[in-house]
Design a protein around this motif. Sequence first.
Motif, PDB file in Angstrom:
ATOM      1  N   GLU A   1       0.827  -1.209   0.000  1.00 53.70           N
ATOM      2  CA  GLU A   1       0.000   0.000   0.000  1.00 53.70           C
ATOM      3  C   GLU A   1       0.861   1.259   0.000  1.00 53.70           C
ATOM      4  OE1 GLU A   1      -3.625   2.102   2.580  1.00 53.70           O
ATOM      5  OE2 GLU A   1      -2.777   0.168   3.196  1.00 53.70           O
ATOM      6  N   ALA A   2       1.892   1.279   0.836  1.00 51.38           N
ATOM      7  CA  ALA A   2       2.740   2.473   0.931  1.00 51.38           C
ATOM      8  C   ALA A   2       3.500   2.712  -0.368  1.00 51.38           C
ATOM      9  CB  ALA A   2       3.709   2.334   2.106  1.00 51.38           C
ATOM     10  N   TYR A   3       4.011   1.630  -0.953  1.00 49.57           N
ATOM     11  CA  TYR A   3       4.747   1.754  -2.204  1.00 49.57           C
ATOM     12  C   TYR A   3       3.807   2.207  -3.319  1.00 49.57           C
ATOM     13  CZ  TYR A   3       7.917   0.369  -6.034  1.00 49.57           C
ATOM     14  OH  TYR A   3       8.727   0.358  -7.150  1.00 49.57           O
ATOM     15  N   ALA A   4       2.607   1.616  -3.397  1.00 43.64           N
ATOM     16  CA  ALA A   4       1.635   2.016  -4.413  1.00 43.64           C
ATOM     17  C   ALA A   4       1.284   3.485  -4.270  1.00 43.64           C
ATOM     18  CB  ALA A   4       0.377   1.152  -4.291  1.00 43.64           C
ATOM     19  N   HIS A   5       1.133   3.945  -3.036  1.00 44.43           N
ATOM     20  CA  HIS A   5       0.818   5.357  -2.793  1.00 44.43           C
ATOM     21  C   HIS A   5       1.935   6.243  -3.342  1.00 44.43           C
ATOM     22  CE1 HIS A   5      -0.069   9.092  -0.628  1.00 44.43           C
ATOM     23  NE2 HIS A   5      -1.293   8.626  -0.477  1.00 44.43           N
ATOM     24  N   ALA A   6       3.178   5.826  -3.129  1.00 44.97           N
ATOM     25  CA  ALA A   6       4.316   6.602  -3.623  1.00 44.97           C
ATOM     26  C   ALA A   6       4.355   6.609  -5.148  1.00 44.97           C
ATOM     27  CB  ALA A   6       5.619   6.035  -3.054  1.00 44.97           C
ATOM     28  N   VAL A   7       4.048   5.466  -5.776  1.00 42.30           N
ATOM     29  CA  VAL A   7       4.065   5.374  -7.235  1.00 42.30           C
ATOM     30  C   VAL A   7       2.974   6.250  -7.846  1.00 42.30           C
ATOM     31  CG1 VAL A   7       3.665   3.836  -9.207  1.00 42.30           C
ATOM     32  CG2 VAL A   7       5.104   3.085  -7.312  1.00 42.30           C
ATOM     33  N   VAL A   8       1.764   6.155  -7.304  1.00 41.07           N
ATOM     34  CA  VAL A   8       0.647   6.937  -7.837  1.00 41.07           C
ATOM     35  C   VAL A   8       0.899   8.425  -7.647  1.00 41.07           C
ATOM     36  CG1 VAL A   8      -1.813   7.452  -7.610  1.00 41.07           C
ATOM     37  CG2 VAL A   8      -1.020   5.081  -7.524  1.00 41.07           C
ATOM     38  N   THR A   9       1.403   8.789  -6.477  1.00 43.39           N
ATOM     39  CA  THR A   9       1.675  10.202  -6.207  1.00 43.39           C
ATOM     40  C   THR A   9       2.737  10.748  -7.151  1.00 43.39           C
ATOM     41  OG1 THR A   9       1.119   9.885  -3.867  1.00 43.39           O
ATOM     42  CG2 THR A   9       2.384  11.843  -4.434  1.00 43.39           C
ATOM     43  N   ARG A  10       3.775   9.944  -7.419  1.00 40.60           N
ATOM     44  CA  ARG A  10       4.815  10.377  -8.353  1.00 40.60           C
ATOM     45  C   ARG A  10       4.247  10.520  -9.757  1.00 40.60           C
ATOM     46  NH1 ARG A  10      10.279   9.090  -8.030  1.00 40.60           N
ATOM     47  NH2 ARG A  10       9.894   9.096  -5.775  1.00 40.60           N
ATOM     48  N   GLY A  11       3.318   9.637 -10.126  1.00 37.36           N
ATOM     49  CA  GLY A  11       2.771   9.666 -11.475  1.00 37.36           C
ATOM     50  C   GLY A  11       1.812  10.811 -11.718  1.00 37.36           C
ATOM     51  N   ILE A  12       0.997  11.155 -10.697  1.00 37.50           N
ATOM     52  CA  ILE A  12       0.037  12.260 -10.839  1.00 37.50           C
ATOM     53  C   ILE A  12       0.155  13.170  -9.603  1.00 37.50           C
ATOM     54  CG2 ILE A  12      -1.642  11.225 -12.411  1.00 37.50           C
ATOM     55  CD1 ILE A  12      -3.174  10.175 -10.009  1.00 37.50           C
ATOM     56  N   PRO A  13       1.245  13.920  -9.530  1.00 36.17           N
ATOM     57  CA  PRO A  13       1.536  14.696  -8.311  1.00 36.17           C
ATOM     58  C   PRO A  13       0.497  15.766  -7.989  1.00 36.17           C
ATOM     59  CG  PRO A  13       2.993  15.341 -10.115  1.00 36.17           C
ATOM     60  CD  PRO A  13       2.289  14.116 -10.564  1.00 36.17           C
ATOM     61  N   ASP A  14      -0.257  16.212  -8.970  1.00 35.39           N
ATOM     62  CA  ASP A  14      -1.231  17.281  -8.725  1.00 35.39           C
ATOM     63  C   ASP A  14      -2.626  16.757  -8.401  1.00 35.39           C
ATOM     64  OD1 ASP A  14       0.747  19.189  -9.260  1.00 35.39           O
ATOM     65  OD2 ASP A  14       0.323  19.126 -11.415  1.00 35.39           O
ATOM     66  N   ALA A  15      -2.782  15.437  -8.346  1.00 36.85           N
ATOM     67  CA  ALA A  15      -4.101  14.867  -8.085  1.00 36.85           C
ATOM     68  C   ALA A  15      -4.510  15.098  -6.636  1.00 36.85           C
ATOM     69  CB  ALA A  15      -4.097  13.374  -8.383  1.00 36.85           C
ATOM     70  N   PRO A  16      -5.794  15.277  -6.375  1.00 28.91           N
ATOM     71  CA  PRO A  16      -6.267  15.419  -4.994  1.00 28.91           C
ATOM     72  C   PRO A  16      -5.970  14.157  -4.190  1.00 28.91           C
ATOM     73  CG  PRO A  16      -7.975  16.032  -6.572  1.00 28.91           C
ATOM     74  CD  PRO A  16      -6.879  15.385  -7.359  1.00 28.91           C
TER      75      PRO A  16
ATOM     76  N   ASP B   1      10.037   6.599   1.234  1.00 25.95           N
ATOM     77  CA  ASP B   1      11.252   6.660   2.055  1.00 25.95           C
ATOM     78  C   ASP B   1      11.833   5.264   2.289  1.00 25.95           C
ATOM     79  OD1 ASP B   1       9.655   5.460   3.995  1.00 25.95           O
ATOM     80  OD2 ASP B   1       9.265   7.335   5.060  1.00 25.95           O
ATOM     81  N   ARG B   2      12.828   5.203   3.155  1.00 27.77           N
ATOM     82  CA  ARG B   2      13.557   3.958   3.410  1.00 27.77           C
ATOM     83  C   ARG B   2      12.631   2.859   3.911  1.00 27.77           C
ATOM     84  NH1 ARG B   2      16.341   2.074   8.044  1.00 27.77           N
ATOM     85  NH2 ARG B   2      18.099   0.685   7.554  1.00 27.77           N
ATOM     86  N   GLU B   3      11.719   3.209   4.812  1.00 31.24           N
ATOM     87  CA  GLU B   3      10.832   2.198   5.371  1.00 31.24           C
ATOM     88  C   GLU B   3       9.849   1.676   4.330  1.00 31.24           C
ATOM     89  OE1 GLU B   3      10.875   0.464   8.208  1.00 31.24           O
ATOM     90  OE2 GLU B   3      12.835   1.462   8.313  1.00 31.24           O
ATOM     91  N   VAL B   4       9.431   2.530   3.404  1.00 33.74           N
ATOM     92  CA  VAL B   4       8.553   2.077   2.326  1.00 33.74           C
ATOM     93  C   VAL B   4       9.264   1.033   1.481  1.00 33.74           C
ATOM     94  CG1 VAL B   4       7.408   2.775   0.183  1.00 33.74           C
ATOM     95  CG2 VAL B   4       7.176   4.185   2.231  1.00 33.74           C
ATOM     96  N   MET B   5      10.502   1.288   1.132  1.00 35.03           N
ATOM     97  CA  MET B   5      11.257   0.353   0.311  1.00 35.03           C
ATOM     98  C   MET B   5      11.552  -0.943   1.066  1.00 35.03           C
ATOM     99  SD  MET B   5      11.426   1.609  -2.678  1.00 35.03           S
ATOM    100  CE  MET B   5      12.522   0.354  -3.354  1.00 35.03           C
TER     101      MET B   5
END
Length: 296
Positions: free
Chosen positions: A139-154, A195-199
Amino acid sequence: MGRVGDVTAGAAGESSGSVVRRILLGSQLRRLRESRGITREAAGYSIRASESKISRMELGRVSFKARDVEDLLTLYGVTDDSERDSLLGLAREANVAGWWHSYGDVLPGWFQTYIGLEGAASLIRIYEVQFVHGLLQTEAYAHAVVTRGIPDAPRAEIDRRVALRLERQKVLVSERAPRFHAVLDEAALRRPYGDREVMRGQLRHLIDVSEQPNVTLQVMPFSFGGHAGESGAFTMLRFPESDLSDIVYLEQLTSALYLDKREEVGQYERVMERLQDDSPGPEESRDLLRGLLQLT
């Protein structure tokens, strides 16, 4: 698929099967048309539609009207009642709307076909180089991937996409779970998302999920050097239906390609086999993951 595709596994058999039936019906209509030497233009004229509409029908990209199928079968000389009834029944089943259509706000239309195909596959083989594949993300990694892909999304949209992605992963533990064979390039494991813990959490998850009986996970290490996956990430899908050929799925930024021609699929098959042969086996790959975990 880790970029924008999300799907839940609920009602996977019915809704995923409708996509497969649509493609099966389209391919059968194409074979009938070609066997009679009828052009797409002539077929389109017979149902008051364009040549491009016939093309989309034969590729399984659109729903089918019973009247159109009846008219095409008549044009193609299919008079046997049992054959007609079989194909018309396939058309009715193919029109069952996938449950994911209600998530159209976060699902691009071109990805919805893949959702159905993934849920209906009996074997999924993937090669990924940019990041961990969507079916294997925490979940944490997916959140990071999605946020990186669409940084301006709500934030609400990001959370919705992540939740759907996690539900999609249930396909790997469902009653009809496919065999899943993943080759991850080491680059996908070293490139940090979060971050480190996500990875660290992601690496631990990969070790755990690789122990599932239907999952085979291999890591293509940097130490191997250049390898067969030079063209980038791809997915291969195989289905229990004998009439449906293997499909290669290539995701792009705003669209996707679905390849089913035998010669093209064969080339990707050979690349996949070389990647599997050249990568360390599952246990050695788990050792690589443990080594990366210690370095993270």
